[in-house]
Design an enzyme around this catalytic site. Structure first.
Site, mmCIF file in Angstrom:
data_model
loop_
_atom_site.group_PDB
_atom_site.id
_atom_site.type_symbol
_atom_site.label_atom_id
_atom_site.label_comp_id
_atom_site.label_asym_id
_atom_site.label_seq_id
_atom_site.Cartn_x
_atom_site.Cartn_y
_atom_site.Cartn_z
ATOM 1 C CD GLN A 28 -2.991 -0.976 2.250
ATOM 2 O OE1 GLN A 28 -2.632 -0.117 3.263
ATOM 3 N NE2 GLN A 28 -4.251 -1.285 2.208
ATOM 4 C CE1 TYR A 55 1.051 -11.070 6.893
ATOM 5 C CE2 TYR A 55 2.357 -9.641 8.089
ATOM 6 C CZ TYR A 55 1.512 -10.630 8.153
ATOM 7 O OH TYR A 55 0.715 -10.859 9.208
ATOM 8 C CB SER A 153 -0.999 -17.044 13.588
ATOM 9 O OG SER A 153 -1.687 -15.862 13.351
ATOM 10 C CD1 TRP A 206 -3.937 -11.364 14.169
ATOM 11 C CD2 TRP A 206 -5.242 -10.361 12.430
ATOM 12 N NE1 TRP A 206 -4.751 -12.363 13.532
ATOM 13 C CE2 TRP A 206 -5.806 -11.651 12.442
ATOM 14 C CE3 TRP A 206 -5.689 -9.411 11.767
ATOM 15 C CZ2 TRP A 206 -6.614 -11.937 11.521
ATOM 16 C CZ3 TRP A 206 -6.930 -9.691 10.806
ATOM 17 C CH2 TRP A 206 -7.292 -11.145 10.828
ATOM 18 C CB SER A 207 -7.362 -6.383 13.067
ATOM 19 O OG SER A 207 -8.307 -5.671 12.497
ATOM 20 N N PRO A 208 -6.570 -4.579 16.252
ATOM 21 C CG PRO A 208 -5.040 -3.322 17.211
ATOM 22 C CD PRO A 208 -5.056 -4.496 16.049
ATOM 23 C CB ALA A 210 -12.749 -3.508 13.850
ATOM 24 N NE ARG A 229 -6.226 -1.488 6.067
ATOM 25 C CZ ARG A 229 -5.473 -1.950 7.246
ATOM 26 N NH1 ARG A 229 -5.768 -2.837 7.963
ATOM 27 N NH2 ARG A 229 -4.143 -1.604 7.071
ATOM 28 C CD GLU A 296 -2.056 11.301 17.620
ATOM 29 O OE1 GLU A 296 -2.889 11.258 18.682
ATOM 30 O OE2 GLU A 296 -1.206 12.243 17.916
#
Length: 335
Positions: A28, A55, A153, A206-208, A210, A229, A296
């Protein structure tokens, strides 16, 4: 700066915010921006970095290795994974066979420009390979000094238990599981977390946020913001689609703003801080397409959310939360 937590029942300490490059590096964002994000992570006190050979079809590992070049290796915790196919995708280019595991670790080390990884993870459970073969391969990787620790995982509680039993017999231990986990996706709470706590594994989640839904930028009845995204055709839109189709969920997320405001947090910071309230979570993985996003999100480290606000979050989200433990098993394909 970022706090540290022990990973599982081991002596390895990792930052409770991990920098990950799943949908960004080699895909990306340009390499220069990716390197700037890694530098921002280091400046913020993050020393733990997570990637995988799959990845961007190995490119993410290469970008991360180049970005970390010159850093003191002993001051970093570098994680990667094996399972999904890379390269020409031949018959033995995926899974957790001895052949694929031993060949893949060498490729990952070369791309990451390091002699070892701190944590080598089975990216999924392999139904096509005897678990004994997989665990023996991981034991050999550890004995060869190519990985210091082993994790998994998206394994179910039963798979973790079976894997830990074999690992113990072979002279090492599984110390972590890397599942999806957020305010909206809590499928690990019923079975995986209790089993992991019993057996000495922590979660690296992962993806905390969402896939960005918990930032509040996706509003019900409105198109996804340009450049988000939700509009990314390289894979991001597909991953976030499940949440964007649920207009009621998007509306409920907007109701979390007063909670974030009360804590003096952004919505993203609230989401990351929320997963870190779970004592079995050692670290939350964050990604970034801009360096300022890293600065942040690390502010979620060290935040304590009072019990009454945790209850309010549960009330607001209600039945929008996914809790079915069976969802974990669905993530490992049966070949």
């Amino acid at each position: 700066m970022v706090n540290y937590r022990n990973l599982g029942r081991s002596g390895l300490k990792i930052t409770e915010i991990t920098y990950g490059n799943w949908l960004t590096h080699g895909s990306q964002v340009e390499n220069e921006t990716a390197t700037a994000c890694v530098r921002a992570a280091l400046d913020a006190g993050i020393t733990t970095f997570d990637t995988a050979d799959v990845y961007a079809n190995t490119a993410a590992e290469s970008v991360l290795g180049e970005a970390l070049k010159g850093e003191r290796r002993q001051s970093l915790e570098i994680f990667t994974k094996v399972y999904w196919p890379t390269g020409p995708q031949g018959a033995n280019d995926s899974g957790l066979s001895r052949k694929h595991v031993l060949e893949s670790i060498d490729g990952s080390l070369q791309r990451l420009q390091t002699d070892y990884v701190d944590l080598y993870q089975a990216h999924r459970f392999d139904h096509g390979t005897p678990l004994e073969e997989t665990m023996q391969a991981f034991a050999d990787v550890v004995r060869q000094g190519k990985a210091l620790y082993i994790g998994v995982s998206e394994w179910t509680a039963d798979q973790i238990r079976a894997g830990q039993e074999l690992a113990t017999d072979l002279g090492f231990r599984l110390i972590s599981n890397q599942p999806q986990y957020s305010m909206l996706w809590r499928v690990i709470e019923g079975e995986v977390v209790p089993t992991s706590a019993e057996l000495g594994l922590s979660q690296i989640v992962w993806s905390p946020v969402a896939q960005g839904v918990l930032t509040g930028k996706y509003k019900p009845g409105e198109p996804a913001p340009a450049g988000s995204r939700g509009t990314d055709e390289k894979g991001g839109a597909r991953m976030i689609g499940r949440f964007l189709e649920q207009q009621e969920t998007l509306a409920r997320v907007q109701e979390l703003r007063p909670v974030a405001d009360e804590l003096g947090l952004t919505m993203a910071q609230l989401a990351v801080a929320w997963v870190l309230q779970n004592p079995n979570v050692a670290s939350a993985i964050i990604g970034a397409s801009r360096p300022e996003q890293v600065a942040e999100n690390v502010k979620a480290s060290g935040v304590t959310i009072p019990a009454e606000l945790l209850e309010r979050i549960d009330t607001v989200l209600g039945d929008s939360v996914v809790t079915d433990p069976a969802e974990t098993a669905k993530s490992s394909p049966r070949r």
